[in-house]
Design an enzyme around this catalytic site. Structure first.
Site, PDB file in Angstrom:
ATOM      1  N   CYS A 155       0.827  -1.209   0.000  1.00 46.51           N
ATOM      2  CA  CYS A 155       0.000   0.000   0.000  1.00 46.51           C
ATOM      3  C   CYS A 155       0.864   1.264   0.000  1.00 46.51           C
ATOM      4  O   CYS A 155       0.686   2.153  -0.847  1.00 46.51           O
ATOM      5  CB  CYS A 155      -0.960  -0.025   1.182  1.00 46.51           C
TER       6      CYS A 155
HETATM    7  N1  LIG Z   1      -4.684  -4.406   4.924  1.00 45.31           N
HETATM    8  C1  LIG Z   1      -4.174  -3.665   3.943  1.00 45.31           C
HETATM    9  O1  LIG Z   1      -4.447  -2.466   3.827  1.00 45.31           O
HETATM   10  C2  LIG Z   1      -3.233  -4.294   2.935  1.00 45.31           C
HETATM   11  C3  LIG Z   1      -2.810  -3.503   1.867  1.00 45.31           C
HETATM   12  C4  LIG Z   1      -1.952  -4.059   0.906  1.00 45.31           C
HETATM   13  C5  LIG Z   1      -1.536  -5.370   1.039  1.00 45.31           C
HETATM   14  N2  LIG Z   1      -1.944  -6.113   2.108  1.00 45.31           N
HETATM   15  C6  LIG Z   1      -1.470  -7.498   2.171  1.00 45.31           C
HETATM   16  O2  LIG Z   1      -2.568  -8.347   1.854  1.00 45.31           O
HETATM   17  C7  LIG Z   1      -2.457  -9.574   2.587  1.00 45.31           C
HETATM   18  C8  LIG Z   1      -3.733  -9.755   3.415  1.00 45.31           C
HETATM   19  O3  LIG Z   1      -3.804  -8.647   4.302  1.00 45.31           O
HETATM   20  P1  LIG Z   1      -5.054  -8.368   5.227  1.00 45.31           P
HETATM   21  O4  LIG Z   1      -4.775  -7.073   5.890  1.00 45.31           O
HETATM   22  O5  LIG Z   1      -6.308  -8.536   4.481  1.00 45.31           O
HETATM   23  O6  LIG Z   1      -4.885  -9.574   6.270  1.00 45.31           O
HETATM   24  P2  LIG Z   1      -5.808 -10.039   7.489  1.00 45.31           P
HETATM   25  O7  LIG Z   1      -7.045  -9.199   7.554  1.00 45.31           O
HETATM   26  O8  LIG Z   1      -4.951 -10.096   8.686  1.00 45.31           O
HETATM   27  O9  LIG Z   1      -6.221 -11.520   7.054  1.00 45.31           O
HETATM   28  C9  LIG Z   1      -5.260 -12.521   6.865  1.00 45.31           C
HETATM   29  C10 LIG Z   1      -5.931 -13.731   6.237  1.00 45.31           C
HETATM   30  O10 LIG Z   1      -4.983 -14.781   6.111  1.00 45.31           O
HETATM   31  C11 LIG Z   1      -5.501 -15.959   6.728  1.00 45.31           C
HETATM   32  N3  LIG Z   1      -4.398 -16.719   7.298  1.00 45.31           N
HETATM   33  C12 LIG Z   1      -3.545 -16.341   8.273  1.00 45.31           C
HETATM   34  N4  LIG Z   1      -2.619 -17.295   8.498  1.00 45.31           N
HETATM   35  C13 LIG Z   1      -2.902 -18.317   7.638  1.00 45.31           C
HETATM   36  C14 LIG Z   1      -2.328 -19.578   7.380  1.00 45.31           C
HETATM   37  N5  LIG Z   1      -1.254 -20.004   8.050  1.00 45.31           N
HETATM   38  N6  LIG Z   1      -2.888 -20.360   6.424  1.00 45.31           N
HETATM   39  C15 LIG Z   1      -3.965 -19.942   5.725  1.00 45.31           C
HETATM   40  N7  LIG Z   1      -4.581 -18.746   5.937  1.00 45.31           N
HETATM   41  C16 LIG Z   1      -4.036 -17.947   6.871  1.00 45.31           C
HETATM   42  C17 LIG Z   1      -6.459 -15.455   7.779  1.00 45.31           C
HETATM   43  O11 LIG Z   1      -7.363 -16.481   8.090  1.00 45.31           O
HETATM   44  P3  LIG Z   1      -8.132 -16.628   9.491  1.00 45.31           P
HETATM   45  O12 LIG Z   1      -9.395 -15.863   9.321  1.00 45.31           O
HETATM   46  O13 LIG Z   1      -8.335 -18.073   9.627  1.00 45.31           O
HETATM   47  O14 LIG Z   1      -7.225 -16.028  10.543  1.00 45.31           O
HETATM   48  C18 LIG Z   1      -7.083 -14.276   7.050  1.00 45.31           C
HETATM   49  O15 LIG Z   1      -8.054 -14.732   6.145  1.00 45.31           O
HETATM   50  C19 LIG Z   1      -1.206  -9.450   3.456  1.00 45.31           C
HETATM   51  O16 LIG Z   1      -0.131 -10.058   2.817  1.00 45.31           O
HETATM   52  C20 LIG Z   1      -0.996  -7.939   3.542  1.00 45.31           C
HETATM   53  O17 LIG Z   1       0.344  -7.580   3.765  1.00 45.31           O
HETATM   54  C21 LIG Z   1      -2.797  -5.612   3.045  1.00 45.31           C
END
Ligand SMILES: NC(=O)c1ccc[n+]([C@@H]2O[C@H](COP(=O)([O-])OP(=O)(O)OC[C@H]3O[C@@H](n4cnc5c(N)ncnc54)[C@H](OP(=O)(O)O)[C@@H]3O)[C@@H](O)[C@H]2O)c1
Length: 342
Positions: A155
């Site tokens: 981001c």
């Molecule tokens: N948030 C942002 O603004 C943003 C922006 C750009 C990029 N990103 C990137 O996008 C990705 C997702 O981010 P997010 O913020 O949406 O994450 P998040 O809300 O923390 O969700 C993480 C997801 O991954 C799953 N997960 C965690 N550990 C796992 C494992 N060992 N095996 C399978 N599934 C697993 C979780 O499942 P459970 O529900 O079972 O815990 C959840 O569905 C990350 O790599 C992040 O760096 C995020």
């Protein structure tokens, strides 16, 4: 019943914040159907139990993460998983005939040594790392169109690269004197609860973190490097957390190689982004509220005290994640880049 030419999408990590944002956008996309939601949870949840706003709009229960089970059911997978997991899934997803848009950092840094240093892991999928496209359409549109794996950018790097690269490309700024100061809403840290992100820690509190050693610093540098003729760029990146749900405001301090007027800077941006529907060049400083829930990046420049100051505002979960992924999906499947995003 699927219409012809519908793009079938599987979301892996369906319970993530970025998945929620992707579902919100895809439900309004006329050429896409979500055909699978995958999660590690047991028992598998109905998506409306995770995100109640989708009740009555998307009736689907999640299924286990199993690439071969997606064969013939999806054309592309959006991977909304923490860093380090995508590289274990991508080879099997490709073998099952899907293309991939990965939201994590696994395919963003081309040098395996960079990945090992900043993510403390050896990369295990070097072939696809090499061929993956960096999914910033305004800079790498052509490569994204043909890619089987697209690394959706971070981001902060999205906002920063869009503000720096046009000037770097024209050799107007010193590549070793790039300072990026940025603030993000707390959703940037994901859904997983962490003590430092609890309401009492964040409410009425604005603070810097990972000063000069955030992982996005190397990602911004590597994108800039591609536009430095000899040698490498040097970026100092200072991120902050601000008590908002979403939004990034990024301020870049750039040193011109020759004295430069604001009109010249504005002309460079106008020419660079003349055909980019999601870049809005604003006369006034950009505001996170004006880009919230949109895929726009609002940009403004100033010249003061011998520096060029560029400001960029995006929504971290839209242009910084799910919106950019949909923009990439549109390019990958030959659709108008704006489909489902305006
Ligand atoms: N948030 C942002 O603004 C943003 C922006 C750009 C990029 N990103 C990137 O996008 C990705 C997702 O981010 P997010 O913020 O949406 O994450 P998040 O809300 O923390 O969700 C993480 C997801 O991954 C799953 N997960 C965690 N550990 C796992 C494992 N060992 N095996 C399978 N599934 C697993 C979780 O499942 P459970 O529900 O079972 O815990 C959840 O569905 C990350 O790599 C992040 O760096 C995020």
């Amino acid at each position: 019943m699927l219409q012809q030419n519908t793009v079938r999408v599987a979301i892996i990590g369906a319970t993530a914040y970025t998945s929620r944002e992707a579902i919100r956008l895809l439900l309004n996309h006329p050429r896409v159907q979500i055909t699978a939601l995958c999660s590690r949870r047991d028992p598998q949840p109905a998506i409306e139990d995770i995100f109640p706003e989708f009740a009555g709009r998307l009736t689907m229960t999640c299924e286990p993460i199993n690439p071969s089970a997606l064969k013939g059911r999806a054309d592309v997978a959006l991977l909304c998983l923490p860093n380090g997991l995508a590289m274990g899934l991508v080879p099997d997803l490709l073998a099952a005939g899907l293309r991939v848009i990965d939201f994590s950092a696994d395919y963003r840094l081309k040098e395996p040594a960079d990945y090992a240093q900043w993510y403390n892991k050896q990369h295990t999928d070097l072939a696809n790392l090499e061929s993956a496209a960096y999914g910033l359409p305004e800079l790498f549109r052509q490569k994204i169109r043909d890619a089987r794996v697209v690394a959706n950018p971070g981001c902060y790097p999205t906002a920063a690269s869009l503000g720096i690269v046009p000037l770097l490309r024209q050799h107007l700024i010193d590549p070793h004197e790039i300072i990026v100061n940025a603030a993000s809403g707390i959703s940037g840290a994901g859904r997983e609860p962490k003590p430092e992100h609890h309401f009492p820690e964040r409410h009425e509190n604005f603070e810097a973190y990972k000063i000069g050693d955030h992982r996005h610093q190397i990602e911004i540098e590597r994108t800039c490097d591609g536009h430095v003729p000899r040698g490498k760029s040097q970026v100092l990146f200072v991120p902050h957390l601000i008590p908002m749900e979403r939004g990034i405001l990024c301020t870049m301090y750039l040193k011109p190689l020759q004295p430069i007027s604001l009109e010249h800077v504005q002309q460079v941006f106008a020419e660079a982004y003349a055909n980019d529907p999601f870049i809005r060049l604003r006369r006034y400083p950009p505001r996170t509220a004006e880009v919230a829930r949109t895929n726009f990046c609002d940009l403004t420049a100033r010249v003061a005290k011998g520096r060029i100051i560029v400001l960029a505002a995006i929504d971290n979960m839209v242009k910084g994640a799910a919106g950019q992924a949909v923009q990439n999906l549109n390019l990958m499947f030959g659709l108008d880049e704006r489909t489902g995003l305006m």
